[in-house]
Design an enzyme around this catalytic site. Structure first.
Site, short mmCIF file in Angstrom:
data_model
loop_
_atom_site.label_atom_id
_atom_site.label_comp_id
_atom_site.label_asym_id
_atom_site.label_seq_id
_atom_site.Cartn_x
_atom_site.Cartn_y
_atom_site.Cartn_z
N LYS A 67 -11.86 14.80 5.14
CA LYS A 67 -13.13 14.54 4.65
C LYS A 67 -13.88 13.54 5.32
O LYS A 67 -13.44 12.78 6.19
CB LYS A 67 -12.48 13.88 3.44
CG LYS A 67 -13.61 12.91 2.47
CD LYS A 67 -13.06 11.87 1.57
CE LYS A 67 -13.78 10.66 1.88
NZ LYS A 67 -13.43 9.76 0.71
N GLU A 122 -18.86 15.73 2.23
CA GLU A 122 -19.28 14.80 1.02
C GLU A 122 -20.49 14.03 1.32
O GLU A 122 -20.53 13.01 1.94
CB GLU A 122 -18.00 13.89 0.90
CG GLU A 122 -18.47 12.81 -0.42
CD GLU A 122 -17.11 11.78 -0.42
OE1 GLU A 122 -16.11 11.67 0.25
OE2 GLU A 122 -17.24 11.16 -1.54
N ARG A 146 0.83 -1.19 0.00
CA ARG A 146 -0.14 0.03 0.20
C ARG A 146 0.80 1.29 -0.14
O ARG A 146 0.73 2.15 -0.65
CB ARG A 146 -0.69 -0.01 1.41
CG ARG A 146 -2.00 -1.07 1.16
CD ARG A 146 -3.08 -0.98 2.18
NE ARG A 146 -2.61 -1.18 3.54
CZ ARG A 146 -2.66 -2.27 4.27
NH1 ARG A 146 -3.11 -3.45 3.54
NH2 ARG A 146 -2.08 -2.22 5.57
N LYS A 201 -18.27 18.19 -1.60
CA LYS A 201 -17.86 17.07 -2.54
C LYS A 201 -19.00 16.32 -2.99
O LYS A 201 -19.38 15.26 -2.20
CB LYS A 201 -16.71 16.34 -1.97
CG LYS A 201 -16.34 15.00 -2.61
CD LYS A 201 -15.01 14.44 -2.35
CE LYS A 201 -14.88 13.15 -2.88
NZ LYS A 201 -13.46 12.57 -2.74
P1 13P Z 1 -14.38 8.08 -6.26
O1 13P Z 1 -13.92 9.14 -7.02
O2 13P Z 1 -13.81 6.68 -6.47
O3 13P Z 1 -15.71 7.85 -5.98
O4 13P Z 1 -13.82 8.38 -4.72
C1 13P Z 1 -13.84 9.72 -4.47
C2 13P Z 1 -14.01 9.50 -2.77
O5 13P Z 1 -13.14 10.14 -2.09
C3 13P Z 1 -15.09 8.72 -2.37
O6 13P Z 1 -15.34 9.32 -0.97
#
Ligand code: 13P
Length: 341
Positions: free
Chosen positions: A137, A178, A46, A220
């Site tokens: 996030k 998000e 990773r 987001k």
């Molecule tokens: P994806 O662009 O693969 O949807 O991932 C973005 C992300 O941070 C989801 O939480």
């Protein structure tokens, strides 16, 4: 809270021509991605994989404004002993951290989820700040279909997002807010539009109740898009126009920028949609990317766990980052894709 400084970070995260690399896959999710390319998900693998992206100077310095990290990665060192956050910061990109602790089933709402992680968040944030994180996030997940989403699910997730955002700002960290409406079902674009409008309106209401300063957040969201299993595909222009209309109706102009998730769109679709929105122009906020899969699918495949493929993987990453950087300016053209690594 120093709002001027939070605003400066938020503006830098959405600066024209650049966007965010979401490299914060949880251990379970990165294992799925590695399984697909036949790589064992060990801590070293990773690290090696993520390090190759962060050392792709071409991509990072030109097109990536920030990187969202998973808890394991923010404490990891590169192979030569340099902390990975330093490798990132040296490219000019801002390190960020995923702080939610995933989802749990929501009581009384069969099949629905609520994002958890608020309990110790106020204690965790200063540690991440000290390690170099300047943004965070938190992802809420809303599913469409079979009577979903429920009012309970939308409210619970919007409330948690707002509580998280307030705690981040208190710790001088910009929250990426998000609320993701999934594109897993067979719903059409108008259903996605309607549900996303509801989710965004509730989210901004809750942000208001929690006294979150909108100048110091980045939103987001998903785009308005048909579910993956829908027979009714929407055109690129349709997605762009409906998403812009939706956002204009829901997102106050005080928000510096909107950085989309890719959510399962193909690499090129995600780029084309962002580009078409920016070509519409005249928007009160910046529109850019915060992609996981749509930035990483190509480099993951090119790498396939082999040291001799690192340069090819970095080229693939730089190509996607450049395509999305151009899309954030409305300057992408489909024929540029041929230059792919
Ligand atoms: P994806 O662009 O693969 O949807 O991932 C973005 C992300 O941070 C989801 O939480």
């Amino acid at each position: 809270m120093n709002l001027a400084d939070l605003n400066k970070i938020a503006e830098a995260m959405v600066m024209p021509g650049k966007g965010i690399l979401a490299a914060d896959e949880s251990s379970g999710t990165i294992k799925k991605r590695f399984d697909a390319i036949g790589v064992e998900s060990t801590e070293d693998n990773r690290r090696d994989y993520r390090e190759l992206m962060f050392r792709s100077t071409e991509a990072m310095s030109n097109y990536i404004s920030g990187v969202i990290l998973y808890d394991e990665t923010i404490w990891q060192k590169a192979k030569d002993g340099t902390p990975l956050v330093e490798v990132i910061a040296k490219t000019g990109a801002i390190p960020g951290i995923k702080v939610d602790e995933g989802t749990k089933p929501l009581h009384n709402c069969p099949g629905e989820l609520v994002t958890i992680g608020l309990d110790k968040l106020a204690d965790r944030l200063p540690k991440y700040y000290a390690q170099g994180a300047r943004f965070a996030k938190w992802r809420a997940v809303i599913d469409i279909g079979g009577g979903k989403p429920s009012h309970t699910c939308v409210m619970a997730n919007a409330h948690a997002l707002a509580r998280y955002a307030a705690l981040c700002q208190e710790a001088q960290i910009v929250p990426i807010v998000e609320p993701e409406v999934l594109m897993d079902g067979d719903h059409d674009i108008d259903t996605c539009h309607r549900v996303t409008e509801w989710v965004l309106k509730e989210t901004f209401q809750q942000l208001y109740y929690q006294k979150v300063a909108l100048e110091g957040i980045v939103l987001k969201p998903n785009m308005a898009i048909a579910g993956k299993k829908s027979a009714k595909r929407a055109s690129v222009q349709d997605v762009a126009e409906k998403t812009v209309r939706l956002l204009k109706n829901c997102v106050p102009a005080a928000v510096p920028g909107i950085a989309f998730l890719s959510g399962g769109q193909s690499d090129e679709e995600a780029t084309a949609h962002l580009d078409a929105m920016n070509k519409i122009g005249g928007l009160p906020w910046k529109l850019t990317f915060s992609y996981g899969r749509a930035l990483q699918a190509a480099p993951q495949k090119a790498w396939s766990g082999k040291a001799e493929n690192v340069a090819a993987a970095q080229r693939a990453f730089a190509h996607r980052a450049m395509m999305n950087g151009l899309a954030s300016l409305g300057q992408w053209k489909q024929d540029l894709e041929k230059k792919a690594a």
